[in-house]
Design an enzyme around this catalytic site. Structure first.
Site, short mmCIF file in Angstrom:
data_model
loop_
_atom_site.label_atom_id
_atom_site.label_comp_id
_atom_site.label_asym_id
_atom_site.label_seq_id
_atom_site.Cartn_x
_atom_site.Cartn_y
_atom_site.Cartn_z
N VAL A 1 0.86 -1.17 0.00
CA VAL A 1 0.00 0.00 0.00
C VAL A 1 0.90 1.22 0.00
CG1 VAL A 1 -1.82 1.26 1.22
CG2 VAL A 1 -1.76 -1.25 1.32
N CYS A 2 0.56 2.20 -0.83
CA CYS A 2 1.24 3.49 -0.84
C CYS A 2 2.74 3.27 -1.12
CB CYS A 2 0.97 4.19 0.49
SG CYS A 2 1.38 5.94 0.58
N THR A 3 3.60 3.89 -0.34
CA THR A 3 5.03 3.81 -0.61
C THR A 3 5.66 2.49 -0.18
OG1 THR A 3 5.45 5.02 1.44
CG2 THR A 3 5.39 6.31 -0.61
#
Length: 195
Positions: free
Chosen positions: A105-107
């Site tokens: 998720v995300c970075t």
């Protein structure tokens, strides 16, 4: 039993892991016959301080987690340190070799790129981190407009709340669209923003 581990580390963005946790733990708790076990995992049993100050105790450590079917790896500013941590990258590579479905998720996608998981694959991450993702591995096919990208044994999600959508996709992939709709209704998730 489908064993789903959600990684924790210092500086992890809260909703990156807690959003998928809510979806997947609701599934496990409300439909126990589906045989899903969801737990958090970190390097040690020590409390983890997340990006906005939430302190949380992991359920298991890397050493006692056992085999997992799915790993959810969150983002947050803590990933910048994780990118260069040989122990983290080695642990992730070891988890992947057992056939684990690797999700981020995300970075968290940046860490997967540093581990070499995203070479030649389509992927996404938080909008402002897309240039860094491309810099880490220019062979990645960036998908800036996708909430999540499923490329087989790797799934990446865009920023923060996109992890909820990715987790619902996991329910579809691991069980059925019907179960995912039931989980979505149970957590009363309506993706239409009020603003």
């Amino acid at each position: 039993m489908t064993r789903i581990a959600i990684a924790l580390f210092e500086g992890a963005e809260e909703l990156d892991w807690a959003g998928p946790w809510e979806v997947l733990a609701a599934w496990a708790q409300q439909w126990p016959d589906d045989g899903v076990d969801v737990f958090t995992v970190a390097r040690t049993n020590d409390a983890v301080t997340c990006a906005k100050g939430l302190r949380v105790l992991p359920d298991r450590t890397w050493d006692d987690a056992g085999a997992v079917d799915v790993l959810v790896y969150p983002g947050g500013m803590g990933t910048r340190r994780e990118l260069h941590d040989d122990d983290v990258l080695a642990w992730l590579r070891n988890v992947r070799t057992s056939g684990t479905l690797m999700t981020s998720v995300c970075t968290g996608a940046l860490v997967y790129a540093a581990a070499g998981f995203l070479s030649g694959r389509p992927a996404t991450t938080y909008w402002s981190a897309l240039p860094l993702l491309a810099e880490l591995d220019p062979t990645i096919e960036l998908r800036p407009d996708d909430r999540f990208v499923d490329s087989g044994e790797i799934i990446t999600a865009a920023g923060v709340s996109a992890g909820i959508d990715m987790a619902l996709h996991l329910v579809v992939r691991l069980h059925s669209p019907e179960r995912a709709r039931e989980v979505r209704r149970y957590i009363q998730y309506d993706p239409e923003s009020p603003v």
